[in-house]
Design a protein around this motif. Structure first.
Motif, PDB file in Angstrom:
ATOM      1  N   SER A   5      -8.949  34.101  59.934  1.00 25.44           N
ATOM      2  CA  SER A   5      -8.035  35.129  59.439  1.00 25.44           C
ATOM      3  C   SER A   5      -6.821  34.437  58.832  1.00 25.44           C
ATOM      4  CB  SER A   5      -7.612  36.046  60.590  1.00 25.44           C
ATOM      5  OG  SER A   5      -6.702  37.032  60.145  1.00 25.44           O
ATOM      6  N   VAL A   6      -6.527  34.740  57.563  1.00 27.00           N
ATOM      7  CA  VAL A   6      -5.434  34.055  56.867  1.00 27.00           C
ATOM      8  C   VAL A   6      -4.513  35.075  56.201  1.00 27.00           C
ATOM      9  CG1 VAL A   6      -6.650  31.889  56.478  1.00 27.00           C
ATOM     10  CG2 VAL A   6      -6.910  33.723  54.843  1.00 27.00           C
ATOM     11  N   LYS A   7      -3.230  34.773  56.244  1.00 27.92           N
ATOM     12  CA  LYS A   7      -2.199  35.596  55.613  1.00 27.92           C
ATOM     13  C   LYS A   7      -1.040  34.673  55.235  1.00 27.92           C
ATOM     14  CE  LYS A   7       0.657  39.706  56.458  1.00 27.92           C
ATOM     15  NZ  LYS A   7       1.038  40.735  57.457  1.00 27.92           N
ATOM     16  N   PRO A   8      -1.212  33.894  54.178  1.00 29.33           N
ATOM     17  CA  PRO A   8      -0.222  32.875  53.842  1.00 29.33           C
ATOM     18  C   PRO A   8       0.978  33.459  53.096  1.00 29.33           C
ATOM     19  CG  PRO A   8      -2.010  32.813  52.282  1.00 29.33           C
ATOM     20  CD  PRO A   8      -2.377  33.846  53.307  1.00 29.33           C
ATOM     21  N   ASP A   9       1.915  32.582  52.773  1.00 31.70           N
ATOM     22  CA  ASP A   9       3.107  32.973  52.030  1.00 31.70           C
ATOM     23  C   ASP A   9       2.748  33.427  50.618  1.00 31.70           C
ATOM     24  OD1 ASP A   9       4.745  32.350  54.159  1.00 31.70           O
ATOM     25  OD2 ASP A   9       5.141  30.309  53.455  1.00 31.70           O
ATOM     26  N   ALA A  10       3.629  34.208  50.027  1.00 34.29           N
ATOM     27  CA  ALA A  10       3.465  34.610  48.632  1.00 34.29           C
ATOM     28  C   ALA A  10       3.420  33.369  47.744  1.00 34.29           C
ATOM     29  CB  ALA A  10       4.612  35.516  48.216  1.00 34.29           C
ATOM     30  N   GLY A  11       2.528  33.376  46.778  1.00 33.67           N
ATOM     31  CA  GLY A  11       2.339  32.223  45.902  1.00 33.67           C
ATOM     32  C   GLY A  11       1.240  31.299  46.344  1.00 33.67           C
ATOM     33  N   SER A  12       0.673  31.543  47.531  1.00 32.43           N
ATOM     34  CA  SER A  12      -0.413  30.709  48.051  1.00 32.43           C
ATOM     35  C   SER A  12      -1.768  31.275  47.630  1.00 32.43           C
ATOM     36  CB  SER A  12      -0.357  30.649  49.578  1.00 32.43           C
ATOM     37  OG  SER A  12       0.851  30.066  50.008  1.00 32.43           O
ATOM     38  N   LEU A  13      -2.701  30.381  47.361  1.00 32.24           N
ATOM     39  CA  LEU A  13      -4.055  30.768  46.978  1.00 32.24           C
ATOM     40  C   LEU A  13      -5.036  30.269  48.022  1.00 32.24           C
ATOM     41  CD1 LEU A  13      -5.702  30.713  43.507  1.00 32.24           C
ATOM     42  CD2 LEU A  13      -6.823  29.484  45.377  1.00 32.24           C
ATOM     43  N   VAL A  14      -5.950  31.135  48.443  1.00 30.16           N
ATOM     44  CA  VAL A  14      -7.003  30.769  49.387  1.00 30.16           C
ATOM     45  C   VAL A  14      -8.320  30.707  48.620  1.00 30.16           C
ATOM     46  CG1 VAL A  14      -8.243  31.393  51.486  1.00 30.16           C
ATOM     47  CG2 VAL A  14      -5.787  31.845  51.315  1.00 30.16           C
ATOM     48  N   LEU A  15      -8.983  29.559  48.697  1.00 25.02           N
ATOM     49  CA  LEU A  15     -10.250  29.308  48.007  1.00 25.02           C
ATOM     50  C   LEU A  15     -11.352  29.226  49.053  1.00 25.02           C
ATOM     51  CD1 LEU A  15     -11.488  28.502  45.159  1.00 25.02           C
ATOM     52  CD2 LEU A  15     -11.185  26.127  45.912  1.00 25.02           C
ATOM     53  N   TYR A  16     -12.449  29.962  48.844  1.00 20.65           N
ATOM     54  CA  TYR A  16     -13.514  29.998  49.848  1.00 20.65           C
ATOM     55  C   TYR A  16     -14.858  30.289  49.173  1.00 20.65           C
ATOM     56  CZ  TYR A  16     -12.549  35.024  49.435  1.00 20.65           C
ATOM     57  OH  TYR A  16     -12.335  36.287  48.949  1.00 20.65           O
TER      58      TYR A  16
END
Length: 225
Positions: free
Chosen positions: A140-151
């Protein structure tokens, strides 16, 4: 492989992106979902057909496609058009799998990798985590604004219900020159090794040249025809 790239958009980029998004029109996100996903997709999707929408798409694609981690980890051949989504209080996107192909005609791509670019300050909304199912674990991910999650696009995933505020995000897909995830990760490991050793190795040193050779030949070997 799941990666979080924390610097995809800086503060200026976020402000410019939000300013463009504020002028866009919204429609029911289920209209663009597949036959199964539309039953669990409860969000809004921006209409990007306007001049502002086209400008936003172009800016996002230039930024994302040029990022060195995207290039090293994804070995991209082509990118889909980005999708801008808004999930408001009570909205969610239930567990689903992305379509194997996206787009039509010349823009049709195979989806090897998916990404979510978070645009909202995580303190401004509750819930809305990107939840990815992998063998034996749930991330479960909820990073800062401006972050990109690649999967991997092959992963079952969902967006948890937003219980306060609104979640803005950009999603998109990448067709890689290396379809196999394991082979792609092997190349990424070597790209990271090359980057970490670069300060210590002269460009024409035997060690650097051999490493360059191995990486180039593996990409050549693994790449789709």
């Amino acid at each position: 492989m799941l990666l979080t790239i924390s610097d995809m958009l800086d503060e200026k980029g976020l402000l410019e992106t939000h300013a463009l998004i504020e002028t866009l029109r919204w429609r029911d996100g289920a209209e663009t979902a597949g036959s199964t996903a539309k039953h669990v997709k409860h969000n809004l999707q921006a209409d990007l057909s306007s001049r502002t929408g086209v400008k936003l798409c172009k800016q996002l694609l230039v930024t994302i496609s040029a990022h060195p981690v995207i290039r090293a980890a994804g070995q991209p051949r082509r990118f889909s058009e980005p999708v801008v989504s808004k999930t408001v209080e009570g909205g969610a996107y239930g567990l689903h799998i992305d379509n194997a192909h996206m787009g039509t005609g010349d823009s049709r791509i195979r989806t090897d990798l998916s990404y979510t670019l978070f645009l909202s300050d995580p303190q401004s909304y509750a819930g809305g985590e990107l939840v990815i199912e992998r063998a034996g674990e749930t991330l479960s991910v909820k990073p800062d604004a401006g972050s990109l999650v690649l999967y991997p696009s092959s992963s079952l995933h969902r967006v948890a219900e937003v219980t306060r505020g609104a979640r803005l995000a950009v999603v998109g897909w990448i067709e890689s020159t290396i379809p196999d995830a394991g082979e792609r990760e092997m190349v990424f490991d070597l790209e990271n090794l090359r980057a970490s050793l670069s300060p210590q190795l002269a460009p024409q040193s035997a060690e650097r040249l051999i490493l360059d050779k191995v990486i180039a030949n593996l990409i050549r070997k693994f790449s789709a025809a």
